[in-house]
Structure formats: structure tokens, C-alpha cells
Design an enzyme around this catalytic site. Structure first.
Site, PDB file in Angstrom:
ATOM      1  CB  THR A  55       5.465  62.270  27.246  1.00  0.00           C
ATOM      2  OG1 THR A  55       6.297  63.414  27.097  1.00  0.00           O
ATOM      3  CG2 THR A  55       4.115  62.543  26.585  1.00  0.00           C
ATOM      4  CE  LYS A  75       5.252  58.109  25.384  1.00  0.00           C
ATOM      5  NZ  LYS A  75       6.365  58.496  26.211  1.00  0.00           N
ATOM      6  CE  LYS A 121       5.240  66.201  25.269  1.00  0.00           C
ATOM      7  NZ  LYS A 121       6.349  66.881  24.660  1.00  0.00           N
TER       8      LYS A 121
HETATM    9  P1  NAD Z   1      15.005  57.002  26.391  1.00  0.00           P
HETATM   10  O1  NAD Z   1      14.486  55.685  25.921  1.00  0.00           O
HETATM   11  O2  NAD Z   1      16.242  57.542  25.757  1.00  0.00           O
HETATM   12  O3  NAD Z   1      15.269  56.946  27.985  1.00  0.00           O
HETATM   13  C1  NAD Z   1      14.467  56.271  28.888  1.00  0.00           C
HETATM   14  C2  NAD Z   1      15.395  55.603  29.887  1.00  0.00           C
HETATM   15  O4  NAD Z   1      14.618  55.004  30.929  1.00  0.00           O
HETATM   16  C3  NAD Z   1      16.223  54.473  29.272  1.00  0.00           C
HETATM   17  O5  NAD Z   1      17.600  54.775  29.449  1.00  0.00           O
HETATM   18  C4  NAD Z   1      15.796  53.225  30.048  1.00  0.00           C
HETATM   19  O6  NAD Z   1      16.859  52.322  30.282  1.00  0.00           O
HETATM   20  C5  NAD Z   1      15.313  53.837  31.340  1.00  0.00           C
HETATM   21  N1  NAD Z   1      14.395  53.002  32.105  1.00  0.00           N
HETATM   22  C6  NAD Z   1      13.282  52.343  31.679  1.00  0.00           C
HETATM   23  N2  NAD Z   1      12.677  51.721  32.718  1.00  0.00           N
HETATM   24  C7  NAD Z   1      13.421  52.006  33.815  1.00  0.00           C
HETATM   25  C8  NAD Z   1      13.315  51.658  35.197  1.00  0.00           C
HETATM   26  N3  NAD Z   1      12.305  50.884  35.649  1.00  0.00           N
HETATM   27  N4  NAD Z   1      14.252  52.127  36.066  1.00  0.00           N
HETATM   28  C9  NAD Z   1      15.273  52.900  35.605  1.00  0.00           C
HETATM   29  N5  NAD Z   1      15.440  53.260  34.318  1.00  0.00           N
HETATM   30  C10 NAD Z   1      14.520  52.816  33.434  1.00  0.00           C
HETATM   31  O7  NAD Z   1      13.789  58.025  26.234  1.00  0.00           O
HETATM   32  P2  NAD Z   1      13.858  59.627  26.214  1.00  0.00           P
HETATM   33  O8  NAD Z   1      13.969  60.103  24.811  1.00  0.00           O
HETATM   34  O9  NAD Z   1      14.843  60.073  27.238  1.00  0.00           O
HETATM   35  O10 NAD Z   1      12.373  59.975  26.692  1.00  0.00           O
HETATM   36  C11 NAD Z   1      11.984  59.896  28.056  1.00  0.00           C
HETATM   37  C12 NAD Z   1      10.591  60.474  28.184  1.00  0.00           C
HETATM   38  O11 NAD Z   1      10.591  61.829  27.719  1.00  0.00           O
HETATM   39  C13 NAD Z   1       9.531  59.753  27.351  1.00  0.00           C
HETATM   40  O12 NAD Z   1       8.341  59.687  28.082  1.00  0.00           O
HETATM   41  C14 NAD Z   1       9.391  60.635  26.110  1.00  0.00           C
HETATM   42  O13 NAD Z   1       8.110  60.530  25.501  1.00  0.00           O
HETATM   43  C15 NAD Z   1       9.600  62.006  26.710  1.00  0.00           C
HETATM   44  N6  NAD Z   1      10.077  63.036  25.766  1.00  0.00           N
HETATM   45  C16 NAD Z   1      11.063  62.748  24.866  1.00  0.00           C
HETATM   46  C17 NAD Z   1      11.484  63.739  23.986  1.00  0.00           C
HETATM   47  C18 NAD Z   1      12.575  63.460  22.974  1.00  0.00           C
HETATM   48  O14 NAD Z   1      12.758  64.293  22.062  1.00  0.00           O
HETATM   49  N7  NAD Z   1      13.347  62.380  23.122  1.00  0.00           N
HETATM   50  C19 NAD Z   1      10.900  65.017  24.022  1.00  0.00           C
HETATM   51  C20 NAD Z   1       9.920  65.294  24.985  1.00  0.00           C
HETATM   52  C21 NAD Z   1       9.510  64.280  25.844  1.00  0.00           C
END
Ligand code: NAD
Length: 292
Positions: free
Chosen positions: A93, A243, A168
Site C-alpha cells: 500500500t 498510514k 485502496k
Molecule cells: P511488514 O513490516 O511485516 O513487512 C515488510 C517487510 O519488508 C519487512 O520484512 C522488511 O524487512 C521488508 N523490507 C523493507 N525494505 C526492504 C528492502 N529494501 N528489500 C527487501 N525487504 C525489505 O509489513 P506488512 O504488514 O507485511 O505490510 C506490507 C505492505 O502491505 C504495507 O505496505 C502495508 O501497508 C500493506 N498491508 C498490510 C496489511 C496488514 O494487515 N498487515 C493489510 C493490507 C496491506
């Protein structure tokens, strides 16, 4: 079956990559965090220790990263080595402007690209029941659909590049506003001596009905699966709602849209987070609203 690179194996990306493996795809995954790589490895993903190793030979590259700056940094790093025709799918997102810049990077490398953010949260990621909101060309959408189907149950093509992110943030702005409305209604009902169940029985079948009441009721009792029944453990954390509301306000400012309730919702969630509740489920804001 496709040769897929998956970048960002966190709470969402880890189980999504695992579902691609279950569907028979060959998936190489990379994350900066060793912990995330290890967990994905245990779920059958070939976890590797560099972005280049994950993407070498991949015909599809999926990113699931925190913010626009992360997506643009990864896509920019990949650009010089991308084979023409590679399909790039960003499921994070992020802000609409960054999504459009990412599509531009892909076009410059003669690749196909889709912004495809999701709703459905961590349980949807684990159960492969996510909804994908996609933006990009019809060709990119058609190529991505069978891949996305391994991770979700509903895939909507919203329009050209950036349209998935636009859908979204509009949806989540409405969700933030409707949750605050639901909380205010239950808090007022309490002051007026109504039981939660009586108010739920009326609202959930009347013109005030909405997802925030019917499925995710912010008080314990009427909907046993809602986070209110487990002391507001997420679910969907308030920090993530903030966010998305801030992304909606950035988009409103840059496009000239008037969203006063979205702005008010963002201010209330900012206050809730500042009081130490970023990790609380977003429906827990009722506790702050009761005491304001
Ligand atoms: P998260 O923090 O658990 O995972 C993100 C991952 O990205 C981390 O493991 C981090 O180490 C990795 N990362 C960051 N920079 C990186 C790079 N340059 N190279 C490789 N890896 C890298 O977050 P999440 O909950 O998995 O969310 C991910 C996305 O999905 C976000 O944009 C969030 O807004 C969206 N989202 C989350 C949810 C939810 O319920 N968690 C729901 C819908 C959408």
C-alpha cells in the site's frame, strides 16, 4: 507455472509467497530481515540473501514492502538488469504518485507492471482470500491474474497505472471514517442507557449498517469474532489505519479533493497513536472517544 521473485517477506508477504509455492510456482524470496527469510524458507520459499539472486531469471517479480520509497528503491535497483517483458507487481500500500513513478520505471525497461494493493489483512494473506485492487494495462492485468488468484479470491481491475492504489486509499479512508462513526454511535448509546446488543440489532439491519458495525463491531458481544472481544488485539493495527488515512490526505491535497471527514479521521487516529496505541486494533479508538 511461473518463476517468481518475491521481495518483502513480512507479515503479509511471507504467507503470500508461501501460497504461491502451494500453487506450484517456483518462488525465490528476499527480505532484508533474516528472521523473515527464515520463516519464508520454512514455508517452502527458496529464501536467498540478495535482491539480485532472488530476481535472476524470474519472469514475475512481486514486491510487498512498507512504503513507496522502498518500492521505488527496489525497482530502481532492479531496472538495469530487468529482462524485457518481465512482469512487475507491487502489492504494497503506497502513495499514488510513487505507484505512477514505479510504472514509469517499468515502462523504461520495456516491462509490464501492475499496482495491486490488497485488503483482507494477515488472515486473508494466510488463507489466500485477499482482495486485489489492480492498476495497469489490460495486458499486465491478464498476465498477473493467474498469479494473483493463488493469493486471493477477488481481483478487480480498477484502471490504468495507480488506479489500484487510488481505490485502496479511498476504501480505507471510508473505513476509518465509518469506524469512528460506529464508535461514536455505540458511545452515545451507552450514555443513553442502550445495551450494545439492542443498538447492534437495530443498526445492523437499518440504514446505519456498515462493515464497521455488522462485521467488525467495536464493542464486545454482538459480533464474537471482532477484536473488541479480545481486548482490541489486531486485526488491523491503528498505526496502519493512520498510514492509509495520511496517504488519502496526501492524495486529496495533491488532487484538490475536499475530504474534511477524512482529515478529521486522520487527526483522531494520529492522537490515538500518539497516546501509545499504534499497535492496538483500529476499532479500539472507541476507548479514546469515550473519554474525550
Ligand atoms: P511488514 O513490516 O511485516 O513487512 C515488510 C517487510 O519488508 C519487512 O520484512 C522488511 O524487512 C521488508 N523490507 C523493507 N525494505 C526492504 C528492502 N529494501 N528489500 C527487501 N525487504 C525489505 O509489513 P506488512 O504488514 O507485511 O505490510 C506490507 C505492505 O502491505 C504495507 O505496505 C502495508 O501497508 C500493506 N498491508 C498490510 C496489511 C496488514 O494487515 N498487515 C493489510 C493490507 C496491506
Amino acid at each position: 507455472m511461473a518463476n517468481i521473485a518475491f521481495v518483502g517477506l513480512g507479515n503479509m508477504g511471507g504467507p503470500m509467497a508461501a501460497n504461491l509455492v502451494k500453487a506450484g510456482h517456483v518462488v525465490r524470496g528476499f527480505d532484508l530481515s533474516e528472521h523473515s527469510r527464515k520463516a519464508a524458507g520454512e514455508a517452502g520459499v527458496q529464501a536467498v540473501s540478495s535482491l539480485a539472486d532472488a530476481c535472476e531469471g524470474a519472469t514475475v517479480i512481486i514486491t510487498m514492502l512498507p512504503k513507496g520509497e522502498h518500492v521505488l528503491s527496489v525497482w530502481s535497483e532492479l531496472k538495469p538488469s530487468l529482462a524485457s517483458g518481465t512482469l512487475l507487481i507491487d502489492c504494497s500500500t503506497i502513495d499514488v504518485d510513487s505507484a505512477r513513478k514505479a510504472h514509469q520505471l517499468s515502462a523504461e525497461a520495456n516491462c509490464h507492471s501492475l499496482d495491486a494493493p490488497v485488503s483482507g489483512g494477515i488472515s486473508g494473506a494466510a488463507q489466500a482470500t485477499l482482495t486485489f485492487m489492480a492498476g495497469g494495462t489490460q495486458a499486465a492485468f491478464d498476465a498477473a491474474r493467474p498469479i494473483l488468484e493463488a493469493m486471493g479470491k477477488r481481483i478487480v481491475h480498477c484502471g490504468g497505472g495507480g488506479a489500484g492504489q487510488a481505490a485502496k486509499i479511498c476504501n480505507n479512508m471510508l473505513l476509518g471514517i465509518s469506524m469512528i462513526g460506529a464508535c461514536e454511535a455505540f458511545a452515545l448509546g451507552e450514555k443513553l442507557g442502550l445495551t450494545h446488543q439492542a443498538l447492534f440489532d437495530v443498526v445492523s439491519t437499518s440504514s446505519g449498517q456498515c462493515w464497521s458495525v455488522n462485521t467488525y463491531c467495536p464493542v464486545p458481544g454482538p459480533v464474537p469474532t471482532s477484536p473488541a472481544n479480545r481486548d482490541y488485539q489486531p486485526g488491523f493495527a491503528a498505526a496502519l489505519m493512520l498510514k492509509d488515512l495520511l496517504l488519502s490526505q496526501d492524495a486529496a491535497n495533491s488532487s484538490g479533493a475536499n475530504t474534511p471527514l477524512g482529515a478529521a479521521a486522520a487527526a483522531l487516529y494520529r492522537e490515538f497513536e500518539a497516546s501509545g496505541h499504534g499497535g492496538t486494533d483500529f476499532s479500539g479508538i472507541i476507548e479514546m472517544l469515550r473519554t474525550k
